[in-house]
Design a protein around this motif. Structure first.
Motif, short mmCIF file in Angstrom:
data_model
loop_
_atom_site.label_atom_id
_atom_site.label_comp_id
_atom_site.label_asym_id
_atom_site.label_seq_id
_atom_site.Cartn_x
_atom_site.Cartn_y
_atom_site.Cartn_z
N TYR B 2 15.24 40.56 -38.81
CA TYR B 2 14.95 38.97 -38.43
C TYR B 2 13.70 38.62 -39.18
O TYR B 2 12.91 39.28 -39.21
N VAL B 3 13.69 37.02 -39.22
CA VAL B 3 12.32 36.60 -40.01
C VAL B 3 12.05 35.43 -38.85
O VAL B 3 12.80 34.89 -38.09
N ARG B 4 10.68 35.23 -38.54
CA ARG B 4 10.34 34.13 -37.75
C ARG B 4 10.20 32.92 -38.37
O ARG B 4 9.59 32.76 -39.75
N ALA B 5 10.77 31.81 -38.01
CA ALA B 5 10.69 30.78 -38.61
C ALA B 5 9.64 29.53 -37.95
O ALA B 5 9.92 29.03 -36.83
N LEU B 6 8.41 29.54 -38.65
CA LEU B 6 7.35 28.85 -37.98
C LEU B 6 7.67 27.25 -38.17
O LEU B 6 8.07 27.07 -39.22
#
Lengths: 489, 154
Positions: B2-6
């Motif tokens: 997973y990646v964080r989407a800021l």
């Protein structure tokens, strides 16, 4: 904070790239075909530039049947959705006379005032008979009745401010009042995910606009420091006024604003706070007084509190509450008050009755029951969805829960599958949300019963399996664990 | 994984999609797969395929980044109607990470294309012309410059 699986992000970009490429190809072939045919509008300018409606023509129209669905009953917990069909691949949709009864997960009917209410509706009908449907005048000419005066007092007392002013349209409250409060030489710092009405009002005011990262008080402080140090653009004179605009609940995220930290930052730098409580008034807080009550912020610290009556009160219109001087100034200067027709009197009566029910002044405890039920319903639904593996945004206690879809093809798939099973959901894509982050937004109401919610969960789970949106691993069910343990014994 | 989407602070919906994670990877994957596609469809040498990909990339990106102006939706009331996509990204700030990446990609494609064709003549000339135009269009000094009024406003 949104966590996307990396593969989903890559495939979403690829899908949009493919859709844009096909759209461009179709546009070019249309250009070639139209070269031969002449049009009889020589000398007229085109209504819109060719590329301006590219998104609407080539992406939105393809899935048009998922948006703007007409309904033919009151927006209660169950609603009649009119069936439509299309003969030319969704370019035009024709209504039929048939309608299906669907579970309504899209209306902002937070407290259940969207349909017949035993206290409010008789009083509204009485006021309709006494005052008629419209005042046919602006507030300053002949449009202020005793109901309007009572409404403004009632709203001011409910919200916790000395005075309030009420306008006939919620969107127009923001877009007409922000230009009156601030002008050229002022600075508006708004959250990056603020509603279009705030953006329109800010652009219309002529003030300089700066944006801070969504719900991040640290970034707000950095932006404030920078802007105060630099001053106005080009002349570097000090700003005439600084207003920080935030919302109580962000309708696309379901997140609650970090109000205490933002208010303390604004106090430190002497900026005014403008709080838009469109979705949070009447829906959160112990007595429904909104985000200030929920987070324990003194209403005297928030300079301008704005809200709308369309969500929790089942009516129309918006209000601004503030100090007596502010409201007096607005009454002399705001075009929504001076020139626009005043809010219709039965609608005003609906708001007064709804507030009385919420506060328990009608003699029953239905208001407290509604508030408790919406909180229970919201938390139950959110917990169950998260257990099933969906990615649900929003904080606990918020009645708005967006389920992330991401891929553009999943938007119509999810919406149509849910409609087939008689559940009406609202799906949102680009440009209302960022390109990657398309979602299905669920609004829970106090009028949903436990059976309704369980049916909705079953349907959403099935649609989620078919479209593949359970991005997180599902929590294991406790009963299966116990069964396994018993088998081992 | 997973990646964080800021959430970004870019209000321009036309360009803020470029700030989310996964764009650079998607771009490179599309280029690689189009090379494979060209190889399988045209039965040419790998060098010829890279030249075709490079020139197609030049046409597509020149048209979408430096020729088309404005945004594909009408919500922003035309405030970006005089700016090409390249001039809109990152709010007009020059030399950001995204701009540097987008400048490097055509250069790397040029190097691969000319290396795999052994610097032979007709391909080398076309490739060099393409990369020259691409890189000059992306210079910071060319921000809002319209040479000889090409692509200027009416």
């Amino acid at each position: 904070m949104i966590t996307i699986p990396y593969l989903t992000a890559v495939s979403t970009y690829f899908s949009y790239g493919l859709l844009f490429a096909f759209g461009q190809l179709r546009d070019y072939s249309r250009l070639i075909f139209d070269w031969c045919s002449t049009n009889n509008l020589q000398g007229y300018a085109p209504i819109c530039l060719a590329h301006e409606d590219f998104y609407i023509r080539r992406l939105y129209h393809r899935i048009q049947d998922c948006f703007n669905r007409p309904i033919s009953s009151a927006p209660d917990s169950w609603v009649d959705v009119i069936e439509r069909y299309s003969n030319d691949n969704n370019k035009t949709l024709k209504r039929t006379t048939k309608s299906t009864r669907c579970l309504n997960l899209g209306s902002y009917n937070y407290l259940g005032f969207g349909s017949f209410d035993e206290y409010c509706t008789p009083r509204v009908i009485e006021s309709l008979k006494k005052f008629s449907a419209s005042t046919c005048s602006s507030r300053v000419d002949a449009g202020t009745t005793s109901v309007h005066a009572e409404l403004e007092e009632c709203v001011a007392k409910y919200v916790g401010k000395p005075a309030a002013i009420v306008t006939g349209m919620g969107f127009a409250t923001n877009s007409a009042i922000i230009p009156v409060l601030i002008g050229k030489g002022g600075l508006i710092i708004s959250d990056s995910l603020n509603h279009t009405s705030i953006v329109n009002g800010a652009r219309g005011s002529g003030a300089t606009i700066r944006v801070f990262q969504h719900n991040t008080p640290a970034h707000l402080e950095r932006v404030l420091k920078e802007q105060i140090a630099e001053g106005q653009p080009r002349t570097h004179r000090p700003w005439k006024k600084i207003i920080v605009v935030v919302e109580g609940i962000y309708s696309m995220e379901g997140e609650i604003c970090q109000l205490p930290e933002i208010v303390s930052v604004c106090k430190k730098y002497k900026a005014y706070v403008y709080l838009d409580e469109a979705h949070s008034i009447g829906a959160i807080g112990k007595t429904g007084r909104g985000v200030c009550e929920l987070l324990g912020v003194d209403t005297a610290d928030v300079d301008i509190m704005m809200g709308t009556f369309t969500k929790s009160f089942g009516s129309c219109g918006g209000y601004i509450a503030g100090s007596k001087d502010l409201i007096q100034y607005l009454k002399y200067h705001c075009p929504a008050h001076l020139y626009a027709t005043s809010i219709s009197t039965p609608s005003a009566q609906q708001i007064i009755s709804a507030i009385k029910v919420i506060l328990g002044e009608d003699g029953s405890n239905r208001g407290a029951q509604k508030l408790a039920r919406i909180r229970e319903n919201g938390n139950f639904f959110r917990a169950e969805l998260q257990k099933m593996g969906f990615e649900v945004l929003g904080d606990n206690d918020s009645p708005v829960m967006p389920i992330m879809l991401y891929n553009p093809a999943k938007i119509p798939a999810f919406s149509r599958e849910c409609l087939r099973e008689n559940v009406a959901v609202v799906v949102v894509g680009f440009p209302a949300t960022p390109l990657l982050l398309a979602r299905a937004r669920i609004c829970i109401s106090a009028s949903h019963s436990r059976e309704d919610l369980i049916k909705a969960l079953k349907v959403i789970s099935k649609a989620g399996d078919l479209t593949g949106i359970k991005y997180f691993p599902a929590a294991p069910k406790k009963q299966e664990e116990e069964k396994d343990r018993m088998k081992l014994d | 994984m997973y990646v964080r989407a800021l959430p970004t602070t870019d209000v321009n919906r036309n360009t803020e999609w470029f700030t989310y994670p996964g764009v650079w990877t998607t771009y490179i994957i599309i280029l690689f797969f189009s090379w494979l596609l060209v190889l399988s469809v045209f039965h040419c040498s790998p060098g010829m395929a890279w030249t075709i990909v490079h020139l197609a990339h030049f046409t597509v990106t020149y048209h979408s980044f430096h020729w088309k102006k404005g945004t594909p939706f009408g919500d922003d009331q035309g405030i970006y109607n005089r700016l090409t996509w390249w001039e809109q990204i990152d709010n007009g700030k020059q030399l950001t990470r995204n701009r540097k990446f987008l400048t490097v990609v055509p250069i790397v494609l040029y190097l691969i294309a000319s290396h795999t064709t052994d610097y032979q003549h007709p391909m080398l000339f076309l490739n060099t012309l393409a990369v020259f135009v691409m890189v000059v269009a992306k210079f910071p000094h060319m921000h809002k410059v319209r040479i000889f009024g090409i692509n200027g406003d009416q």
